[in-house]
Write a protein that holds these residues in place. Structure first.
Motif, PDB file in Angstrom:
ATOM      1  N   GLY A  65      -4.879  -4.468  -4.988  1.00 52.12           N
ATOM      2  CA  GLY A  65      -4.770  -3.764  -6.261  1.00 52.12           C
ATOM      3  C   GLY A  65      -5.966  -3.810  -7.181  1.00 52.12           C
ATOM      4  O   GLY A  65      -6.084  -2.971  -8.060  1.00 52.12           O
ATOM      5  N   GLU A  99       0.824  -1.210   0.000  1.00 50.89           N
ATOM      6  CA  GLU A  99       0.000   0.000   0.000  1.00 50.89           C
ATOM      7  C   GLU A  99       0.861   1.265   0.000  1.00 50.89           C
ATOM      8  O   GLU A  99       0.533   2.253  -0.673  1.00 50.89           O
ATOM      9  CB  GLU A  99      -0.963   0.007   1.184  1.00 50.89           C
ATOM     10  N   ALA A 141       1.963   1.677  -3.507  1.00 56.32           N
ATOM     11  CA  ALA A 141       0.855   2.038  -4.383  1.00 56.32           C
ATOM     12  C   ALA A 141       0.480   3.509  -4.213  1.00 56.32           C
ATOM     13  O   ALA A 141       0.165   4.196  -5.186  1.00 56.32           O
ATOM     14  CB  ALA A 141      -0.350   1.153  -4.092  1.00 56.32           C
ATOM     15  N   ARG A 142       0.516   4.000  -2.995  1.00 48.16           N
ATOM     16  CA  ARG A 142       0.154   5.394  -2.737  1.00 48.16           C
ATOM     17  C   ARG A 142       1.232   6.363  -3.204  1.00 48.16           C
ATOM     18  O   ARG A 142       0.932   7.466  -3.669  1.00 48.16           O
ATOM     19  CB  ARG A 142      -0.118   5.590  -1.248  1.00 48.16           C
ATOM     20  N   ASN A 149       2.720   5.533 -11.150  1.00 46.53           N
ATOM     21  CA  ASN A 149       2.522   6.403  -9.991  1.00 46.53           C
ATOM     22  C   ASN A 149       3.800   7.180  -9.700  1.00 46.53           C
ATOM     23  O   ASN A 149       4.768   7.126 -10.461  1.00 46.53           O
ATOM     24  CB  ASN A 149       2.015   5.611  -8.780  1.00 46.53           C
ATOM     25  N   ARG A 194      -9.190   0.849  -5.319  1.00 44.27           N
ATOM     26  CA  ARG A 194      -8.596   1.901  -4.482  1.00 44.27           C
ATOM     27  C   ARG A 194      -7.307   1.392  -3.824  1.00 44.27           C
ATOM     28  O   ARG A 194      -7.138   0.182  -3.610  1.00 44.27           O
ATOM     29  CB  ARG A 194      -9.574   2.326  -3.390  1.00 44.27           C
ATOM     30  N   ALA A 195      -6.430   2.297  -3.452  1.00 47.34           N
ATOM     31  CA  ALA A 195      -5.172   1.903  -2.811  1.00 47.34           C
ATOM     32  C   ALA A 195      -5.406   1.149  -1.509  1.00 47.34           C
ATOM     33  O   ALA A 195      -4.592   0.319  -1.108  1.00 47.34           O
ATOM     34  CB  ALA A 195      -4.308   3.132  -2.563  1.00 47.34           C
ATOM     35  N   TRP A 214      -7.192   6.868  -5.132  1.00 43.17           N
ATOM     36  CA  TRP A 214      -6.324   6.336  -6.180  1.00 43.17           C
ATOM     37  C   TRP A 214      -5.124   7.267  -6.297  1.00 43.17           C
ATOM     38  O   TRP A 214      -5.243   8.468  -6.057  1.00 43.17           O
ATOM     39  CB  TRP A 214      -7.077   6.282  -7.520  1.00 43.17           C
ATOM     40  N   HIS A 215      -3.985   6.777  -6.655  1.00 44.04           N
ATOM     41  CA  HIS A 215      -2.789   7.623  -6.623  1.00 44.04           C
ATOM     42  C   HIS A 215      -2.869   8.804  -7.575  1.00 44.04           C
ATOM     43  O   HIS A 215      -2.160   9.790  -7.403  1.00 44.04           O
ATOM     44  CB  HIS A 215      -1.514   6.803  -6.872  1.00 44.04           C
ATOM     45  N   LEU A 219      -2.798  -0.384  -9.504  1.00 43.79           N
ATOM     46  CA  LEU A 219      -4.243  -0.416  -9.336  1.00 43.79           C
ATOM     47  C   LEU A 219      -4.870  -0.886 -10.646  1.00 43.79           C
ATOM     48  O   LEU A 219      -4.649  -0.296 -11.698  1.00 43.79           O
ATOM     49  CB  LEU A 219      -4.766   0.967  -8.948  1.00 43.79           C
TER      50      LEU A 219
END
Length: 246
Positions: free
Chosen positions: A211, A121, A124-125, A166, A222-223, A132-133, A174
């Motif tokens: 993911g 996470e 991902a962020r 990202n 969503r993250a 979402w990023h 994602l």
């Protein structure tokens, strides 16, 4: 606080491309008011990723998996007729993913593994706190999922890297395929490690996926969104992204 990631690298020809992810802190989970929030994303909490690590720039592809299969005799999962090559490998169980990591360790002498749920996470962020990023909404150019106007969503996987990365330079975090992580399943984050390590207590017959995928609606990619299944279960939207210690 999150700093920039490093330049991508590989440990050998045909092996997954990796991106160094810096140490840092972030808020894991989602607030009650986030659209799509689920109870299993509670409580929102601060996690410290104490040490940098490397993570796959892309989900593991069929080309990378098929190289592993040729070397070890491991099964070659079906591609659902979508094609192999640079599409993310699907129809993988958590046990299968562990076998791939073990092979990479043996091939390279490096500490390959699945990422922890917290590492996943955090990566991902990439320093963001939005669902979402890329922001607060999802459009057809953001990710492979079930969204209005998408040419791909609901039809299968896309080759990796078709959508913008990202802030860490990671693609397809994602959407496209769910990715197995190391952790055992727990219904809430109460009692979870706060140092970024995997949670290896709880329902360890089921493992966590993150993911979302090509057949999920935006709230499911969503993250903070979480999924789980049996460690031996395979599905046509289950894949992996490899991590490595630095």
């Amino acid at each position: 606080m999150v700093q920039a990631a490093g330049s991508a690298f590989r440990d050998g020809e045909g092996l997954p491309e990796l991106v160094p992810i810096p140490a840092g802190r972030f808020r894991m989970g989602s607030p009650d008011e986030e659209p799509g929030h689920e109870d299993n994303e509670y409580p929102l909490r601060e996690v410290c990723i104490a040490r940098p690590f490397a993570l796959g720039r892309f989900p593991v592809t069929f080309a990378e998996w098929d190289r592993f299969a040729a070397a070890t005799g491991a099964p070659r999962p079906p591609d659902q007729g979508w094609g192999r090559g640079d599409r993310p490998v699907v129809n993988l169980s958590w046990d299968d993913a562990q076998g791939f990591a073990a092979w990479l360790r043996a091939e390279t002498g490096r500490a390959y593994r699945l990422p922890s749920e917290a590492e996943w996470e955090y990566a991902a962020r990439a320093g963001t706190e939005t669902p979402w990023h890329w922001g607060e909404t999802v459009g057809p150019g953001d990710a492979n999922c079930l969204v209005d106007g998408s040419a791909w969503g609901g039809r299968g996987t896309t080759p990796v890297g078709q959508f913008p990365p990202n802030g860490f330079g990671l693609h397809d975090m994602l959407g496209n395929v769910w990715e197995w992580v190391e952790d055992c399943w727990n219904e809430f984050f109460l009692g979870a490690p706060c140092d970024g390590t995997a949670w290896t207590r709880g329902d360890c017959g089921r493992r966590v996926l993150r993911g979302g995928s090509w057949q999920d609606v935006p709230r499911q990619i969503r993250a903070a969104a979480r999924n789980r299944n049996g460690a031996g279960f395979r599905c046509n939207d289950y894949g992996l992204r490899i991590a490595r210690d630095l």
